[in-house]
Write an enzyme that holds these catalytic residues in place. Structure first.
Site, short mmCIF file in Angstrom:
data_model
loop_
_atom_site.label_atom_id
_atom_site.label_comp_id
_atom_site.label_asym_id
_atom_site.label_seq_id
_atom_site.Cartn_x
_atom_site.Cartn_y
_atom_site.Cartn_z
N HIS A 11 12.64 -56.56 -40.97
CA HIS A 11 13.91 -55.99 -41.40
C HIS A 11 14.75 -55.73 -40.17
O HIS A 11 14.34 -54.99 -39.27
CB HIS A 11 13.67 -54.69 -42.19
CG HIS A 11 12.99 -54.92 -43.50
ND1 HIS A 11 12.75 -53.90 -44.40
CD2 HIS A 11 12.52 -56.05 -44.09
CE1 HIS A 11 12.15 -54.40 -45.47
NE2 HIS A 11 11.99 -55.71 -45.30
N GLU A 65 15.16 -58.01 -44.99
CA GLU A 65 16.34 -57.16 -45.14
C GLU A 65 17.13 -57.26 -43.84
O GLU A 65 16.55 -57.41 -42.77
CB GLU A 65 15.98 -55.69 -45.36
CG GLU A 65 15.45 -55.31 -46.70
CD GLU A 65 15.26 -53.79 -46.82
OE1 GLU A 65 15.90 -53.04 -46.03
OE2 GLU A 65 14.47 -53.38 -47.67
N ARG A 114 15.47 -60.30 -54.05
CA ARG A 114 14.36 -59.37 -53.82
C ARG A 114 14.64 -58.12 -54.65
O ARG A 114 15.67 -57.46 -54.47
CB ARG A 114 14.24 -59.03 -52.34
CG ARG A 114 13.08 -58.07 -51.97
CD ARG A 114 12.96 -57.99 -50.46
NE ARG A 114 11.92 -57.07 -50.01
CZ ARG A 114 12.14 -55.85 -49.52
NH1 ARG A 114 13.39 -55.38 -49.44
NH2 ARG A 114 11.13 -55.10 -49.10
N TYR A 117 17.91 -54.21 -38.56
CA TYR A 117 19.04 -53.30 -38.59
C TYR A 117 19.43 -52.97 -37.15
O TYR A 117 19.49 -53.85 -36.30
CB TYR A 117 18.70 -52.05 -39.41
CG TYR A 117 18.55 -52.33 -40.89
CD1 TYR A 117 19.68 -52.53 -41.68
CD2 TYR A 117 17.30 -52.42 -41.50
CE1 TYR A 117 19.57 -52.81 -43.04
CE2 TYR A 117 17.18 -52.70 -42.85
CZ TYR A 117 18.32 -52.89 -43.62
OH TYR A 117 18.20 -53.17 -44.96
N ASN A 169 7.42 -51.98 -49.51
CA ASN A 169 8.58 -51.96 -48.62
C ASN A 169 8.34 -51.08 -47.40
O ASN A 169 7.85 -49.95 -47.52
CB ASN A 169 9.80 -51.43 -49.37
CG ASN A 169 11.05 -51.40 -48.51
OD1 ASN A 169 11.59 -52.45 -48.17
ND2 ASN A 169 11.49 -50.21 -48.15
N GLU A 170 8.65 -51.59 -46.22
CA GLU A 170 8.63 -50.82 -44.96
C GLU A 170 7.47 -49.82 -44.96
O GLU A 170 7.70 -48.60 -44.86
CB GLU A 170 9.97 -50.13 -44.75
CG GLU A 170 11.12 -51.12 -44.67
CD GLU A 170 12.49 -50.48 -44.51
OE1 GLU A 170 12.57 -49.24 -44.41
OE2 GLU A 170 13.50 -51.22 -44.49
N TRP A 211 20.62 -56.81 -47.42
CA TRP A 211 20.63 -55.52 -48.11
C TRP A 211 22.06 -55.03 -48.22
O TRP A 211 22.76 -54.96 -47.20
CB TRP A 211 19.79 -54.50 -47.33
CG TRP A 211 19.67 -53.21 -48.06
CD1 TRP A 211 20.57 -52.17 -48.06
CD2 TRP A 211 18.61 -52.82 -48.95
NE1 TRP A 211 20.14 -51.16 -48.88
CE2 TRP A 211 18.93 -51.53 -49.43
CE3 TRP A 211 17.43 -53.43 -49.38
CZ2 TRP A 211 18.12 -50.84 -50.32
CZ3 TRP A 211 16.62 -52.73 -50.26
CH2 TRP A 211 16.96 -51.45 -50.73
#
Length: 541
Positions: free
Chosen positions: A226, A255, A82, A228, A159-160, A285
């Site tokens: 994503h 991610e 990516r 996290y 992105n995001e 990531w």
């Protein structure tokens, strides 16, 4: 991920919410896509073969000179990369020629290329962020570059693209951007990121995924979560992933990070295990150059210096080396189950106090050998220490005066692994007296009127680990540190002293840590010219 880790997330509870009014299975599109496409909630290649992404993110727009990265990522077994791009709203715009070169590089290295615009990161909360509509216009400007690349390219619109402020506002602009690209004639698989800085902790994407998916007339749409710090328990992770799978809606982990930070400790083991069990893609990531070094997979863009996070992603359980399969558009045979023969016994040369170069006779395979893995053997277990696309590799980070036993495996495009070669035992040189040597690299990452963002890489060039340290340098033009991550600064006039954070305190022999910061400045912004570590001068790199 946001450029500054502090913008990444506000913790909250993951909401279980339904997919709109129905949980019916998503139906395959009536419109057959010419390349990669979605059918029955799965990402397929143009020939109908299932394709599961196994790869990493690469920050191309901030490091356009790191052109070797895609080859290095491929050599470690990834099937997808990516690529971070900019539409010019926040960072330097990637031109059509540059994007065409990235796509060509992906294809030359037999990688599926996910292209994303990063300028949308945290819209609504991050004042500098651009809109999805602006991102869509950028893609339309690349229409001639991307036409005909449907087999090789996925378009990740932005992105995001929404922060934590009113995340319900994500749905309409996401739908509009998808429609805008389809109206412009794009037939590629389109990827859309979740709000809440990609983590969807308020469940907006989960609740509205059905409506967004149904708004795409081609049905060639995949959702990206994503993962996290919000995803720090196995239950949260499996609940979220299974909800999409049960509804037949396509999803991947676009991610994710594993190392703990100030917001929590993500459960990367469950993420990777669940993705493998459910047949979902994942993209870690990030390759290198991240402003928070905890999330660098490779230190200093060097594939022979993987961080512990990089070792986990590439060589750990359910990792890339174990689970990645090359896209069949590049000629890989999904039916290939025959492993290569064992390589010949390795021999050692150029042995130093902290490294050794190994060479070995090539393995053979009915389809073709794509690479080799070097492992350190001992205590009834083995650890992968290097990867190579040729029959030589240099193993670094060794301890002086220590015996190591190495062996080699070969692998093919289908991911089959050979039997292990015979072993060779190498004893490193005694080296000098253990002690700290250092080299420091300083660079300005970003600059604006009145301020800038900088990065300091501290490398241990000695033969013993450093535990706890103080780095001292001097600004000549009145710059003052405003915020720092990876360390704690104190400043007296132009002199800055930095002590480490918990996760940068230890520097292995041959290893490095990176400290990032923002600072104020006047008209001039000259770089420091001298650094000391625990009172000893460091070389500048």
């Amino acid at each position: 991920m946001a450029l500054l880790a502090g913008l990444a997330v506000v913790l909250g509870l993951l909401l279980p919410g339904p997919f709109g009014a129905t949980a019916a299975q998503a139906q395959p599109s009536d419109v057959r896509a010419p390349g990669l496409h979605i059918s029955d909630g799965r990402l397929l290649e143009g020939n109908g073969n299932d394709f599961v992404m196994r790869g990493v993110n690469h920050a191309h727009t901030w490091y356009p000179g790191e052109t070797q990265s895609l080859a290095d990522i491929k050599a470690l077994g990834a099937n997808t990369v990516r690529v971070v791009l900019s539409n010019g709203h926040r960072w330097t715009k990637n031109s059509p020629a540059d994007v065409a070169a990235v796509v060509a590089d992906c294809k030359a290295n037999r990688l599926i290329c996910v292209l994303e615009v990063h300028d949308t990161t945290g819209y609504g909360e991050e004042a500098a962020a651009g809109t999805l509509d602006q991102a869509a216009d950028y893609w339309i400007g690349l229409r001639e570059v991307l036409a005909g690349e449907e087999d090789h390219v996925v378009i990740n619109i932005g992105n995001e693209p929404w922060g934590n402020t009113d995340p319900s506002g994500w749905t309409a602009p996401t739908t509009d951007a998808v429609k805008k690209l389809r109206t412009a004639g794009f037939e590629h698989t389109i990827m859309v990121d979740a709000p809440n800085w990609g983590q969807d902790w308020q469940g907006v994407m989960r609740a509205n995924a059905r409506a967004v998916y149904d708004a795409d007339p081609t049905g060639n749409l995949i959702f990206s979560i994503h993962m996290y710090s919000v995803f720090d328990t196995a239950q949260e992770i499996t609940d979220y992933l299974n909800a999409f799978v049960d509804a037949g809606l396509p999803l991947l982990i676009g991610e994710f990070g594993g190392p703990a930070d100030q917001w929590g400790d993500p459960d990367e083991d469950t993420m990777m295990a669940a993705a493998q069990q459910l047949g979902l893609g994942y993209l870690a990531w990030s390759w290198s150059g991240n402003t928070d070094p905890v999330l660098d997979l490779a230190i200093g863009f060097d594939p022979s210096r993987l961080s512990s996070w990089g070792e986990r992603i590439f060589h750990g359980a359910n990792g890339i080396a174990e689970t990645s399969r090359e896209a069949t558009v590049y000629g890989g045979d999904p039916g290939d189950t025959q492993p290569p023969t064992a390589p010949g016994a390795p021999t050692a040369s150029a042995v130093t106090a902290d490294s050794a170069t190994l060479g070995w006779p090539a393995a053979t395979d009915d389809v073709g050998v794509t690479g080799y893995d070097v492992v350190s053997v001992g205590g009834g277990s083995e650890t992968k220490v290097a990867a190579s696309s040729s029959t030589t590799a240099t193993v670094t980070g060794l301890t002086a005066g220590t015996a190591y036993t190495f062996a080699v495996y070969a692998r093919d495009a289908a991911g089959n692994r050979s039997p292990r070669s015979a072993t060779v035992t190498v004893t490193t040189d005694e080296g000098g007296t253990p002690g700290a040597g250092c080299a420091v690299g300083y660079r300005v990452v970003n600059e604006w009127p009145g301020g800038f963002q900088g990065e300091i890489a501290v490398r241990n060039t000695g033969v013993a680990a450093i535990s706890g340290w103080t780095l001292v340098f001097r600004f000549a033009d009145g710059q003052r540190v405003a915020n720092m991550w990876g360390g704690t600064p104190t400043q007296d006039g132009g002199t800055v002293s930095v002590t480490p954070a918990s996760y940068t305190s230890d520097i292995a022999a041959g290893g490095s840590v990176t400290v990032g910061f923002t600072a104020t400045k006047g008209g001039a912004n000259s770089s420091p010219t001298a650094f000391t570590l625990d009172g000893s001068p460091c070389a500048t790199a």
